[in-house]
Design an enzyme around this catalytic site. Structure first.
Site, PDB file in Angstrom:
ATOM      1  N   HIS A   1      72.566  22.310  21.958  1.00  0.00           N
ATOM      2  CA  HIS A   1      72.396  21.180  22.878  1.00  0.00           C
ATOM      3  C   HIS A   1      73.751  20.695  23.391  1.00  0.00           C
ATOM      4  O   HIS A   1      73.893  20.321  24.553  1.00  0.00           O
ATOM      5  CB  HIS A   1      71.700  20.001  22.183  1.00  0.00           C
TER       6      HIS A   1
ATOM      7  N   GLN B   1      70.843  14.864  24.132  1.00  0.00           N
ATOM      8  CA  GLN B   1      69.428  14.579  24.373  1.00  0.00           C
ATOM      9  C   GLN B   1      69.161  13.113  24.716  1.00  0.00           C
ATOM     10  O   GLN B   1      68.093  12.781  25.218  1.00  0.00           O
ATOM     11  CB  GLN B   1      68.599  14.966  23.144  1.00  0.00           C
TER      12      GLN B   1
ATOM     13  N   CYS C   1      61.471  21.112  19.754  1.00  0.00           N
ATOM     14  CA  CYS C   1      62.573  20.261  20.194  1.00  0.00           C
ATOM     15  C   CYS C   1      61.997  18.969  20.758  1.00  0.00           C
ATOM     16  O   CYS C   1      61.010  19.000  21.485  1.00  0.00           O
ATOM     17  CB  CYS C   1      63.362  21.004  21.275  1.00  0.00           C
ATOM     18  N   LEU C   2      62.618  17.848  20.425  1.00  0.00           N
ATOM     19  CA  LEU C   2      62.130  16.555  20.923  1.00  0.00           C
ATOM     20  C   LEU C   2      62.235  16.473  22.446  1.00  0.00           C
ATOM     21  O   LEU C   2      61.547  15.676  23.064  1.00  0.00           O
ATOM     22  CB  LEU C   2      62.903  15.400  20.279  1.00  0.00           C
TER      23      LEU C   2
ATOM     24  N   HIS D   1      70.580  24.953  16.369  1.00  0.00           N
ATOM     25  CA  HIS D   1      69.789  24.434  17.491  1.00  0.00           C
ATOM     26  C   HIS D   1      70.480  23.219  18.118  1.00  0.00           C
ATOM     27  O   HIS D   1      70.627  23.138  19.341  1.00  0.00           O
ATOM     28  CB  HIS D   1      68.387  24.067  16.960  1.00  0.00           C
TER      29      HIS D   1
ATOM     30  N   GLY E   1      66.232  16.655  13.947  1.00  0.00           N
ATOM     31  CA  GLY E   1      67.598  16.674  14.459  1.00  0.00           C
ATOM     32  C   GLY E   1      67.646  16.164  15.883  1.00  0.00           C
ATOM     33  O   GLY E   1      66.652  16.251  16.605  1.00  0.00           O
TER      34      GLY E   1
HETATM   35 NI    NI Z   1      66.339  20.237  20.401  1.00  0.00          NI
END
Ligand code: NI
Length: 173
Positions: A138, A51, A92-93, A134, A46
């Protein structure tokens, strides 16, 4: 569109609150496409627009093993969340290499526009339900490490800053 890059914690831009998408148009479809590309490349499940430093309420998700079930949520809103919760490890990326337990509802119903601008309601459970919660965090500027203890969070912060410095040093040498 310039090449997208994923912001890394503790980048302060990750704490920006996203604004609603006002038009589901070619620009947005292009952005969603670019987000899927970068998400698949990073082997993530995701990615929220936040992000990639675009502060609009847009999320891309694919929790399938086969990586062929893309889901786009535009202006998502949780319309129902199960009272039953579960603590599960999340990553998380934007916080690479860190996994820790977060308590989430085990099932949610989310209402969102799709890439055709059509309003859809998705019933989600398991990994998809967790992923939606999640990613929606963000969009309000919240990273999952903020659910952890201040001690853990500070350790992660230090580790991320060191990691970034090491990478920068490696890239110049
Ligand atoms: Ni994340």
């Amino acid at each position: 569109m310039t090449q997208l890059t994923i912001l890394r914690y503790p980048d302060p831009r990750l704490h920006t609150v996203a604004i609603p998408v006002t038009a589901v148009d070619a620009r947005l479809r292009k952005l969603a496409g670019a987000m899927f590309e970068i998400m698949y490349e990073a082997a993530g499940i995701g990615l929220a627009a936040t992000q990639v430093d675009v502060h609009e309420r847009l999320i891309v998700i694919d929790v399938s093993e086969s990586r062929d079930q893309p889901l786009v949520l535009i202006n998502p809103a949780i319309v129902w969340a199960s009272a039953e919760t579960r603590v599960g490890d999340e990553g998380c990326l934007s916080v690479p290499g860190i996994y820790d337990g977060v308590e989430r509802s085990i099932a949610v119903k989310v209402q969102a526009l799709d890439l055709d601008g059509k309003l859809c309601v998705h019933s989600a459970e398991g990994m998809l339900a967790v992923c939606i919660q999640h990613e929606m965090d963000h969009l309000i500027g919240k990273v999952f490490v903020e659910y952890l203890s201040p001690l853990k969070r500070n350790r992660i912060k230090t580790k991320m800053i060191k990691q970034k410095k090491d990478e920068e040093r490696d890239s110049v040498s």
